[in-house]
Write an enzyme that holds these catalytic residues in place. Structure first.
Site, PDB file in Angstrom:
ATOM      1  N   SER A 126       0.535  -0.795   0.050  1.00  0.00           N
ATOM      2  CA  SER A 126      -0.015   0.655   0.118  1.00  0.00           C
ATOM      3  C   SER A 126       1.046   0.845   0.006  1.00  0.00           C
ATOM      4  O   SER A 126       1.671   1.251   0.677  1.00  0.00           O
ATOM      5  CB  SER A 126      -0.921  -0.304   1.036  1.00  0.00           C
ATOM      6  OG  SER A 126      -1.546   1.037   1.621  1.00  0.00           O
ATOM      7  N   TYR A 151      -1.995  -1.827  11.151  1.00  0.00           N
ATOM      8  CA  TYR A 151      -2.348  -2.149   9.350  1.00  0.00           C
ATOM      9  C   TYR A 151      -1.304  -1.292   8.611  1.00  0.00           C
ATOM     10  O   TYR A 151      -0.832  -2.270   8.629  1.00  0.00           O
ATOM     11  CB  TYR A 151      -3.971  -1.113   9.054  1.00  0.00           C
ATOM     12  CG  TYR A 151      -3.910  -1.147   7.520  1.00  0.00           C
ATOM     13  CD1 TYR A 151      -4.105  -2.918   6.615  1.00  0.00           C
ATOM     14  CD2 TYR A 151      -3.847  -0.584   6.404  1.00  0.00           C
ATOM     15  CE1 TYR A 151      -4.013  -2.816   5.749  1.00  0.00           C
ATOM     16  CE2 TYR A 151      -3.993  -0.920   5.788  1.00  0.00           C
ATOM     17  CZ  TYR A 151      -4.516  -2.130   5.199  1.00  0.00           C
ATOM     18  OH  TYR A 151      -3.874  -2.374   3.810  1.00  0.00           O
ATOM     19  N   LYS A 155       1.979  -3.778   6.544  1.00  0.00           N
ATOM     20  CA  LYS A 155       2.249  -4.252   5.372  1.00  0.00           C
ATOM     21  C   LYS A 155       3.867  -3.687   5.035  1.00  0.00           C
ATOM     22  O   LYS A 155       4.627  -3.885   4.128  1.00  0.00           O
ATOM     23  CB  LYS A 155       1.636  -2.469   4.735  1.00  0.00           C
ATOM     24  CG  LYS A 155      -0.194  -3.259   3.973  1.00  0.00           C
ATOM     25  CD  LYS A 155      -0.235  -4.205   3.275  1.00  0.00           C
ATOM     26  CE  LYS A 155      -1.367  -4.691   3.365  1.00  0.00           C
ATOM     27  NZ  LYS A 155      -2.252  -5.809   3.384  1.00  0.00           N
TER      28      LYS A 155
HETATM   29  P1  NAD Z   1     -11.248  -7.063   1.254  1.00  0.00           P
HETATM   30  O1  NAD Z   1     -11.177  -7.099   2.572  1.00  0.00           O
HETATM   31  O2  NAD Z   1     -12.702  -6.761   0.226  1.00  0.00           O
HETATM   32  O3  NAD Z   1     -10.530  -8.595   0.931  1.00  0.00           O
HETATM   33  C1  NAD Z   1      -9.604  -8.856   1.618  1.00  0.00           C
HETATM   34  C2  NAD Z   1     -10.547 -10.661   2.060  1.00  0.00           C
HETATM   35  O4  NAD Z   1      -9.417 -11.021   2.275  1.00  0.00           O
HETATM   36  C3  NAD Z   1     -11.703 -10.450   2.583  1.00  0.00           C
HETATM   37  O5  NAD Z   1     -12.163 -11.351   1.476  1.00  0.00           O
HETATM   38  C4  NAD Z   1     -11.360 -11.500   3.491  1.00  0.00           C
HETATM   39  O6  NAD Z   1     -12.939 -12.108   4.021  1.00  0.00           O
HETATM   40  C5  NAD Z   1      -9.871 -11.919   3.264  1.00  0.00           C
HETATM   41  N1  NAD Z   1      -9.042 -12.184   4.082  1.00  0.00           N
HETATM   42  C6  NAD Z   1      -9.237 -11.759   5.851  1.00  0.00           C
HETATM   43  N2  NAD Z   1      -7.996 -12.377   6.439  1.00  0.00           N
HETATM   44  C7  NAD Z   1      -8.435 -12.896   5.968  1.00  0.00           C
HETATM   45  C8  NAD Z   1      -7.793 -14.769   6.606  1.00  0.00           C
HETATM   46  N3  NAD Z   1      -6.528 -14.312   7.613  1.00  0.00           N
HETATM   47  N4  NAD Z   1      -7.240 -15.977   5.698  1.00  0.00           N
HETATM   48  C9  NAD Z   1      -8.329 -15.548   4.725  1.00  0.00           C
HETATM   49  N5  NAD Z   1      -8.428 -14.802   4.501  1.00  0.00           N
HETATM   50  C10 NAD Z   1      -8.680 -13.551   4.866  1.00  0.00           C
HETATM   51  O7  NAD Z   1     -10.092  -5.889   0.833  1.00  0.00           O
HETATM   52  P2  NAD Z   1      -9.385  -5.464  -0.388  1.00  0.00           P
HETATM   53  O8  NAD Z   1      -9.490  -4.283  -0.717  1.00  0.00           O
HETATM   54  O9  NAD Z   1      -9.857  -6.310  -1.556  1.00  0.00           O
HETATM   55  O10 NAD Z   1      -7.625  -5.630   0.077  1.00  0.00           O
HETATM   56  C11 NAD Z   1      -7.249  -6.934  -0.310  1.00  0.00           C
HETATM   57  C12 NAD Z   1      -5.886  -6.093   0.062  1.00  0.00           C
HETATM   58  O11 NAD Z   1      -4.980  -5.442  -0.686  1.00  0.00           O
HETATM   59  C13 NAD Z   1      -5.415  -6.209   0.959  1.00  0.00           C
HETATM   60  O12 NAD Z   1      -4.069  -6.907   1.830  1.00  0.00           O
HETATM   61  C14 NAD Z   1      -5.233  -4.508   1.494  1.00  0.00           C
HETATM   62  O13 NAD Z   1      -4.831  -4.249   2.570  1.00  0.00           O
HETATM   63  C15 NAD Z   1      -4.621  -4.729   0.344  1.00  0.00           C
HETATM   64  N6  NAD Z   1      -4.596  -2.496   0.165  1.00  0.00           N
HETATM   65  C16 NAD Z   1      -6.349  -2.477  -0.304  1.00  0.00           C
HETATM   66  C17 NAD Z   1      -6.529  -1.049  -0.724  1.00  0.00           C
HETATM   67  C18 NAD Z   1      -7.625  -0.876  -0.874  1.00  0.00           C
HETATM   68  O14 NAD Z   1      -7.730   1.027  -1.448  1.00  0.00           O
HETATM   69  N7  NAD Z   1      -8.888  -1.589  -1.019  1.00  0.00           N
HETATM   70  C19 NAD Z   1      -5.204   0.062  -1.021  1.00  0.00           C
HETATM   71  C20 NAD Z   1      -4.199  -0.653  -0.764  1.00  0.00           C
HETATM   72  C21 NAD Z   1      -4.107  -2.201  -0.749  1.00  0.00           C
HETATM   73  C1  WQD Z   2      -9.731   8.917   0.818  1.00  0.00           C
HETATM   74  C2  WQD Z   2     -10.352  10.831   1.276  1.00  0.00           C
HETATM   75  C3  WQD Z   2     -10.557  11.701   3.989  1.00  0.00           C
HETATM   76  C4  WQD Z   2     -14.357   8.801   3.452  1.00  0.00           C
HETATM   77  C5  WQD Z   2      -6.930   4.162   3.369  1.00  0.00           C
HETATM   78  C6  WQD Z   2      -5.826   3.672   3.917  1.00  0.00           C
HETATM   79  C7  WQD Z   2      -5.548   3.238   2.703  1.00  0.00           C
HETATM   80  C8  WQD Z   2      -4.653   2.708   1.974  1.00  0.00           C
HETATM   81  C9  WQD Z   2      -6.667   3.037   1.978  1.00  0.00           C
HETATM   82  C10 WQD Z   2      -4.952   0.305   2.040  1.00  0.00           C
HETATM   83  C11 WQD Z   2      -9.080  11.173   2.175  1.00  0.00           C
HETATM   84  C12 WQD Z   2     -11.746  11.305   2.998  1.00  0.00           C
HETATM   85  C13 WQD Z   2     -12.825   9.629   3.521  1.00  0.00           C
HETATM   86  C14 WQD Z   2     -15.421   9.742   3.840  1.00  0.00           C
HETATM   87  C15 WQD Z   2     -13.677  12.670   3.138  1.00  0.00           C
HETATM   88  N1  WQD Z   2      -5.794   1.514   2.422  1.00  0.00           N
HETATM   89  N2  WQD Z   2     -12.580  10.946   3.074  1.00  0.00           N
HETATM   90  N3  WQD Z   2     -15.147  11.434   3.938  1.00  0.00           N
HETATM   91  O1  WQD Z   2      -6.668   7.898   3.424  1.00  0.00           O
HETATM   92  O2  WQD Z   2      -6.261   7.823   1.277  1.00  0.00           O
HETATM   93  O3  WQD Z   2      -6.276   5.337   2.584  1.00  0.00           O
HETATM   94  O4  WQD Z   2      -7.563   3.415   2.528  1.00  0.00           O
HETATM   95  O5  WQD Z   2      -3.633   0.309   1.955  1.00  0.00           O
HETATM   96  O6  WQD Z   2      -4.031   3.071   4.366  1.00  0.00           O
HETATM   97  O7  WQD Z   2      -5.294   4.986   4.773  1.00  0.00           O
HETATM   98  O8  WQD Z   2      -8.731   6.488   1.218  1.00  0.00           O
HETATM   99  O9  WQD Z   2     -10.739   6.425   1.162  1.00  0.00           O
HETATM  100  O10 WQD Z   2     -10.048   6.012   3.261  1.00  0.00           O
HETATM  101  O11 WQD Z   2     -10.017   8.269   2.023  1.00  0.00           O
HETATM  102  O12 WQD Z   2     -13.938  12.623   3.965  1.00  0.00           O
HETATM  103  O13 WQD Z   2     -16.442   9.422   4.505  1.00  0.00           O
HETATM  104  O14 WQD Z   2     -11.272  11.050   1.538  1.00  0.00           O
HETATM  105  O15 WQD Z   2      -9.974  11.396   4.278  1.00  0.00           O
HETATM  106  O16 WQD Z   2      -8.436  12.100   2.387  1.00  0.00           O
HETATM  107  P1  WQD Z   2      -7.109   6.995   2.095  1.00  0.00           P
HETATM  108  P2  WQD Z   2      -9.986   6.306   1.854  1.00  0.00           P
END
Ligand code: NAD
Ligand code: WQD
Length: 340
Positions: A126, A151, A155
């Site tokens: 991330s 969290y 990462k």
């Molecule tokens: P998500 O919660 O939709 O998907 C994660 C999945 O993993 C879920 O289906 C959950 O049930 C499963 N899971 C969690 N712990 C588990 C375990 N111990 N065993 C088996 N399954 C398990 O999240 P996402 O948004 O799809 O994120 C996927 C990955 O990407 C995560 O590692 C998250 O940290 C990373 N990530 C997400 C974002 C984002 O903005 N969504 C940004 C950066 C990184």
């Molecule tokens: C985006 C912008 C908020 C909700 C988070 C995690 C980060 C990453 C992605 C995985 C920000 C603003 C949000 C709301 C708002 N995940 N906001 N009202 O903050 O970039 O990151 O998710 O690794 O680790 O910290 O994403 O979608 O939460 O927010 O004003 O109800 O929207 O303040 O500026 P963010 P986000």
């Protein structure tokens, strides 16, 4: 040898990636414990591609369950590891649950990959590892900052564990993709983001507000150093992100990786404010969004966006969809889920 274990494959990014993998040449086994998803996404995948991925319901942080899985699928050639708990605020309240789930899962998967002879590992990292960067856009060489939450730390530590492991076991190669802010849903509206309870992230909050589930969006802060005072992020389409995983895996399979551990930024490469997102959403949905400006959210950074030239050069990856496309698919998905 084209069998890929996709952990967290029922989740948001995982389900979109499974579609792209199965549309390419890979055979997929999903493992998920449904802690943040449900089997409906597997049905959605099947409706999109006409085939159903193998699904194992198990917990990646449980070594014996994962050992069983690897025994049954001993020809797993690689792992794409999405499974993690990801709620930043919750991780501050439950650090041990986050470390146990996210870190033990990585250790188990790397151990089993090594034991059963699998070679490839792709990790969901991330942009959170950069904290608030001093120089923008951020490159993969930008300094990493101390994590703002347990969290975020999973990462950073996850990347460290993977790097150390591949250095010690020459047979495994890994790529960490540092995602910026993926949004949107599959254009078919068969799969998308389905947060349980109140969404933490901006776009699901917007679509739920437009759908009438939330009375209004709160915008966290308009006193940032940005054109309209709201915070800046790098939002991009989840289908583009899914495709980056296929390219990363192809690179490992082809052996065209330049070292056993590589890191790539994955984002649009453009910073957009919260108010710009709201305006773009209103335009594509034709709906006026109810919002109010409130104070900053604890732990938020002011601005971040990616330099994605390394991914472009090495993976041949670049976003294809526009912000508007991504927001429209998010809205179409929300409408479908809510029966609007
Ligand atoms: P998500 O919660 O939709 O998907 C994660 C999945 O993993 C879920 O289906 C959950 O049930 C499963 N899971 C969690 N712990 C588990 C375990 N111990 N065993 C088996 N399954 C398990 O999240 P996402 O948004 O799809 O994120 C996927 C990955 O990407 C995560 O590692 C998250 O940290 C990373 N990530 C997400 C974002 C984002 O903005 N969504 C940004 C950066 C990184
Ligand atoms: C985006 C912008 C908020 C909700 C988070 C995690 C980060 C990453 C992605 C995985 C920000 C603003 C949000 C709301 C708002 N995940 N906001 N009202 O903050 O970039 O990151 O998710 O690794 O680790 O910290 O994403 O979608 O939460 O927010 O004003 O109800 O929207 O303040 O500026 P963010 P986000």
């Amino acid at each position: 040898m084209n069998k890929i274990l996709v952990t967290g494959g029922a989740g948001y990014i995982g389900s979109h990636t499974v579609v792209e993998l199965m549309n390419s040449w890979y055979e997929v086994v999903i493992v998920d414990n449904f802690s943040n998803s449900n089997p409906g996404s597997i049905d959605g995948i099947e409706r999109i591609i006409g085939r159903r991925p193998v699904l194992v319901e198990a917990d990646c942080s449980d070594y014996s369950q994962m050992h069983e899985l690897f025994k049954k699928h001993s020809d797993i050639a690689g792992v794409i590891h999405f499974a993690a708990l990801k709620a930043v605020g919750e991780s501050v309240e439950k650090p041990l649950e986050y470390y146990r789930n996210n870190i033990l899962s990585i250790i188990n998967l790397l151990s089993l990959l090594r034991e059963f002879g699998g070679k490839h590992f792709v990790f969901s990292s991330s942009c959170t590892v950069y904290g608030q960067p001093d120089v923008l856009p951020v490159t993969e060489q930008s300094p990493l900052k101390p994590a703002m939450s347990p969290y975020g730390n999973t990462k950073k530590v996850g990347e460290d564990i993977i790097r150390d492991t591949v250095l010690a076991s020459a047979n495994i190669s890994a790529i960490a993709l540092r995602y910026f802010n993926p949004i949107g849903a599959h254009p078919s509206s068969e799969i998308g983001e389905l947060p349980l309870g109140k969404p933490d992230n901006l776009v699901p909050f917007i679509t739920q507000t437009a759908a009438g589930i939330r009375p209004k969006l709160q915008i966290f802060g308009n006193d940032y150093n940005s054109p309209d005072g709201t915070a800046i992020r790098d939002y991009f389409h989840v289908v583009d992100l899914a495709k980056a995983h296929v390219l990363a895996l192809d690179r490992l399979f082809k052996g065209s990786n330049k070292s056993n551990f590589e890191v790539f930024n994955v984002g649009a490469g453009q910073g957009v404010t919260v108010l710009e997102i709201v305006k773009a959403f209103e335009k594509v949905s034709g709906k006026k969004l109810n919002y109010e400006i409130v104070g900053r959210r604890a732990g938020d950074i002011e601005k971040v966006w990616a330099d994605t030239s390394l991914a472009e050069k090495e993976l041949g990856w670049k976003v294809k969809s526009s912000l508007e496309d991504a927001l429209l698919t998010a809205w179409n998905w929300e409408k479908k889920v809510r029966g609007i």
